[in-house]
Structure formats: structure tokens, C-alpha cells
Design an enzyme around this catalytic site. Structure first.
Site, PDB file in Angstrom:
ATOM      1  N   ASP A 165       0.803  -1.217   0.000  1.00 42.70           N
ATOM      2  CA  ASP A 165       0.000   0.000   0.000  1.00 42.70           C
ATOM      3  C   ASP A 165       0.845   1.280   0.000  1.00 42.70           C
ATOM      4  O   ASP A 165       0.338   2.347  -0.323  1.00 42.70           O
ATOM      5  CB  ASP A 165      -1.002  -0.019   1.155  1.00 42.70           C
ATOM      6  CG  ASP A 165      -2.223   0.812   0.808  1.00 42.70           C
ATOM      7  OD1 ASP A 165      -2.666   0.758  -0.371  1.00 42.70           O
ATOM      8  OD2 ASP A 165      -2.702   1.572   1.672  1.00 42.70           O
ATOM      9  N   HIS A 198       3.535   1.666  -1.993  1.00 37.55           N
ATOM     10  CA  HIS A 198       3.670   1.916  -3.439  1.00 37.55           C
ATOM     11  C   HIS A 198       2.357   2.463  -4.015  1.00 37.55           C
ATOM     12  O   HIS A 198       2.354   3.385  -4.830  1.00 37.55           O
ATOM     13  CB  HIS A 198       3.985   0.615  -4.186  1.00 37.55           C
ATOM     14  CG  HIS A 198       5.287  -0.030  -3.824  1.00 37.55           C
ATOM     15  ND1 HIS A 198       5.359  -1.220  -3.152  1.00 37.55           N
ATOM     16  CD2 HIS A 198       6.568   0.340  -4.070  1.00 37.55           C
ATOM     17  CE1 HIS A 198       6.631  -1.566  -2.999  1.00 37.55           C
ATOM     18  NE2 HIS A 198       7.381  -0.642  -3.537  1.00 37.55           N
ATOM     19  N   GLY A 234       8.844   7.810  -2.348  1.00 30.60           N
ATOM     20  CA  GLY A 234       8.405   7.743  -0.958  1.00 30.60           C
ATOM     21  C   GLY A 234       9.376   8.440  -0.020  1.00 30.60           C
ATOM     22  O   GLY A 234      10.593   8.328  -0.172  1.00 30.60           O
ATOM     23  N   ARG A 245      10.545  -5.715   2.156  1.00 30.43           N
ATOM     24  CA  ARG A 245      11.423  -6.564   2.971  1.00 30.43           C
ATOM     25  C   ARG A 245      10.751  -7.039   4.259  1.00 30.43           C
ATOM     26  O   ARG A 245      11.275  -7.947   4.915  1.00 30.43           O
ATOM     27  CB  ARG A 245      12.733  -5.840   3.279  1.00 30.43           C
ATOM     28  CG  ARG A 245      13.578  -5.609   2.028  1.00 30.43           C
ATOM     29  CD  ARG A 245      14.985  -5.147   2.327  1.00 30.43           C
ATOM     30  NE  ARG A 245      15.851  -5.272   1.171  1.00 30.43           N
ATOM     31  CZ  ARG A 245      16.156  -4.274   0.323  1.00 30.43           C
ATOM     32  NH1 ARG A 245      15.658  -3.078   0.509  1.00 30.43           N
ATOM     33  NH2 ARG A 245      16.939  -4.496  -0.719  1.00 30.43           N
TER      34      ARG A 245
HETATM   35  P1  AMP Z   1      10.907   0.128  -3.851  1.00 29.06           P
HETATM   36  O1  AMP Z   1      10.015  -0.760  -4.628  1.00 29.06           O
HETATM   37  O2  AMP Z   1      11.192  -0.346  -2.461  1.00 29.06           O
HETATM   38  O3  AMP Z   1      12.146   0.533  -4.605  1.00 29.06           O
HETATM   39  O4  AMP Z   1      10.092   1.471  -3.642  1.00 29.06           O
HETATM   40  C1  AMP Z   1       9.553   2.161  -4.744  1.00 29.06           C
HETATM   41  C2  AMP Z   1       9.050   3.501  -4.259  1.00 29.06           C
HETATM   42  O5  AMP Z   1       8.055   3.293  -3.253  1.00 29.06           O
HETATM   43  C3  AMP Z   1      10.149   4.349  -3.607  1.00 29.06           C
HETATM   44  O6  AMP Z   1       9.972   5.710  -3.998  1.00 29.06           O
HETATM   45  C4  AMP Z   1       9.904   4.151  -2.139  1.00 29.06           C
HETATM   46  O7  AMP Z   1      10.354   5.234  -1.342  1.00 29.06           O
HETATM   47  C5  AMP Z   1       8.388   4.063  -2.112  1.00 29.06           C
HETATM   48  N1  AMP Z   1       7.918   3.391  -0.892  1.00 29.06           N
HETATM   49  C6  AMP Z   1       8.338   2.197  -0.413  1.00 29.06           C
HETATM   50  N2  AMP Z   1       7.733   1.933   0.767  1.00 29.06           N
HETATM   51  C7  AMP Z   1       6.913   2.978   1.032  1.00 29.06           C
HETATM   52  C8  AMP Z   1       6.029   3.304   2.099  1.00 29.06           C
HETATM   53  N3  AMP Z   1       5.846   2.489   3.153  1.00 29.06           N
HETATM   54  N4  AMP Z   1       5.347   4.460   2.041  1.00 29.06           N
HETATM   55  C9  AMP Z   1       5.515   5.311   0.982  1.00 29.06           C
HETATM   56  N5  AMP Z   1       6.342   5.062  -0.051  1.00 29.06           N
HETATM   57  C10 AMP Z   1       7.037   3.920  -0.038  1.00 29.06           C
END
Ligand code: AMP
Length: 283
Positions: free
Chosen positions: A35, A37, A147, A187
Site C-alpha cells: 500500500d 507503493h 516515498g 522486505r
Molecule cells: P521500492 O520498490 O522499495 O524501490 O520502492 C519504490 C518507491 O516506493 C520508492 O519511492 C519508495 O520510497 C516508495 N515506498 C516504499 N515503501 C513505502 C512506504 N511504506 N510508504 C511510501 N512510499 C514507499
């Protein structure tokens, strides 16, 4: 929603949108969508007519002993969530499409990656900034959404866009949390039930530090040392826990009005990161 794996096909579709003057938003991810993402996607939908989401687990931002091979890959479920959210395009390139040959050019970062995650994950932010740069050049969005959970990443992207004159706006989106406060993360699925029960203590610790600072506690080192010790006692291995100026990411100094508490801590092999912003009243 169209799922596109090919750069030329994506560019030609987007060229049509651009010719029609449709604002284009971009949300880069590594998939296993939760959620957090989807909050980025919802914010993007709100701001632009067309939304492109990419899913690419980028090998160059993982260290040799990190979790690239085990990183959760759930493309079918992810695609379903994006269809439900009314996303226009899922860009799902293979490693060969993104890196057809060994890259000899990459983004170099100075200062902003010296501490925090940059220190504990050498090369991570160069790999991240380089793939984001490539994705920006492929998608050419008007705006992109990241994020705040990955605060140092967001700061580096903002700096890259400013220093390298990318013609797009960057939006930071607040961290989405589980009901018990744990920041959502792909993770988190690595955590055992016992570790999952302990994990919210990371955010609780940030809240406690914030409470003391807002009350006027001036000794930040004492606060972070004690909090790290408490986290370690609860079963974490604290990698860093620091209080910084939220604009510069330099250690906080007296007179700073906006601070950020930044933390990374491991539970077993699972590395969790979180942060919390503090706005102090300027007297
Ligand atoms: P990732 O798939 O972990 O590379 O994250 C993709 C994007 O989603 C990045 O901009 C992250 O900062 C954002 N993101 C990951 N977890 C969260 C969260 N709990 N709340 C808001 N944005 C997030």
C-alpha cells in the site's frame, strides 16, 4: 493497462500522449507492491492524466552480499493491483533491456551519500541514481513520485534532477504504515512472526526521540545513544540512528528548525529503515 517490456514501444506510446499534451506521471518501483507503493500511484493519478509505473529489480543497487536473488518478485499480483488502480502502463523491462551491455557511465554522488544508508551500502545510491536517470530518459515524465520512507534516496533524486536539469517535478509522498506503525516495505515479508512482533519498536523509538526533542532535550547524542542501546536490547542490530537537518542531511545543529531522525536497524538478516521529521518552532 498495457504492460510494456520494450523501450521503443513505450517511447512511441508516450510520444502520442505528449503530442496530445497529456501530463505524464511516473512511479519507479522494484515491485512486490504494497500500500506504500499504491499511495504513490494514487497521488500520481491525482496529479496527471497518464500514469506509468515501472517494476525493475535493479541489480546495480544491490551489494554483493545483499538480497538481489531473494528479493520478492510478484509480478502477476502487482499487475493486478495496478489494473485496479487504473494505471495506464506497467513498464516491466528485463535486465537485458536495461543493461544490454556493461555500463561504462554512471551517476556519481558527492556528500549526500557519505552517511546513513550511503555509508552502510557502498555503491547503492550510485546504482539507484543511474537506473532512475535511465528510466527518466526512457519515460520522460512531467513528474515523478518517490516515498519519504527512503528519505536519503529522495534527497539524492531531488539533487540529481536539480543539478542535471531534468525537466520534471519530483513529489515526495509520506510513509505508509501498518496499523502498528511499522513502515510498509517489501522486505517486511522476510521477518519471522517473532521479528514482526518486535519490528514496530523502530518507529516507536523515533516517536520517543521526537517527543524528547520537542520537549526541549538538547543532548541529541545522549538521546540517540540511549535509543540505539534500547533497540539492540530488544533484538535489533542498529546500523545508524541519527538526527540531521532535513534539508542538508548534515548532523543537526542548534538553530535548525526542521530535523529528521534517520534510522536503519537489522532484525536477523532483515534490514529495516525508517525516519521521522520534526518541525521546531522558530522563536
Ligand atoms: P521500492 O520498490 O522499495 O524501490 O520502492 C519504490 C518507491 O516506493 C520508492 O519511492 C519508495 O520510497 C516508495 N515506498 C516504499 N515503501 C513505502 C512506504 N511504506 N510508504 C511510501 N512510499 C514507499
Amino acid at each position: 493497462m498495457q504492460t510494456i517490456t520494450d523501450i521503443i514501444q513505450l517511447r512511441s506510446l508516450i510520444a502520442g500522449w505528449r503530442a496530445a499534451d497529456h501530463p505524464i506521471a511516473f512511479v519507479p518501483t522494484m515491485g512486490n507492491l504494497h500500500d506504500g507503493h499504491m499511495k504513490l500511484v494514487r497521488t500520481a493519478k491525482h496529479r496527471a492524466l497518464k500514469v506509468v509505473v515501472s517494476i525493475f529489480v535493479n541489480p546495480t543497487q544491490f551489494g554483493p552480499h545483499e538480497d538481489f536473488d531473494n528479493y520478492p518478485r510478484t509480478e502477476q499480483q502487482d499487475a493486478q493491483k495496478l489494473v485496479t488502480a487504473d494505471v495506464d502502463v506497467l513498464f516491466l523491462p528485463s535486465i537485458d533491456i536495461m543493461y544490454p551491455q556493461r555500463n561504462l557511465i554512471s551517476i556519481g554522488i558527492h556528500e549526500l551519500n557519505q552517511d546513513y544508508c550511503g555509508k552502510s551500502r557502498p555503491g547503492h545510491f550510485e546504482g539507484m541514481a543511474t537506473i532512475v536517470c535511465k528510466l527518466f530518459n526512457i519515460v520522460q515524465p512531467d513528474m515523478a513520485f518517490f516515498g519519504e520512507k527512503d528519505f536519503q534516496q529522495l534527497a539524492i533524486i531531488r539533487q540529481m534532477v536539480s543539478d542535471l536539469n531534468f525537466p520534471l517535478l519530483i513529489y515526495g509522498v509520506p510513509t505508509q504504515r501498518e496499523d502498528d506503525g511499522l513502515a510498509m516495505s517489501s522486505r517486511n515479508s522476510y521477518l519471522t512472526p517473532q521479528q514482526r512482533a518486535v519490528a514496530p519498536k523502530l518507529y516507536q523509538t523515533l516517536l520517543t526521540i521526537k517527543h524528547h526533542i520537542v520537549k526541549g532535550e538538547p543532548d541529541f547524542d545522549q538521546l540517540t545513544n540511549q535509543a540505539s542501546a534500547e533497540l539492540n536490547q530488544a533484538g535489533f542490530f542498529t546500523e545508524y540512528l541519527n538526527i540531521a537537518n532535513s534539508d542538508t542531511l548534515q548532523p543537526a545543529s542548534p538553530g535548525d528548525n526542521t530535523l529528521i531522525i534517520l534510522a536503519a536497524a537489522k532484525l536477523g538478516n532483515t534490514r529495516l529503515i525508517d525516519n521521522l521529521t520534526i518541525h521546531l518552532n522558530s522563536a
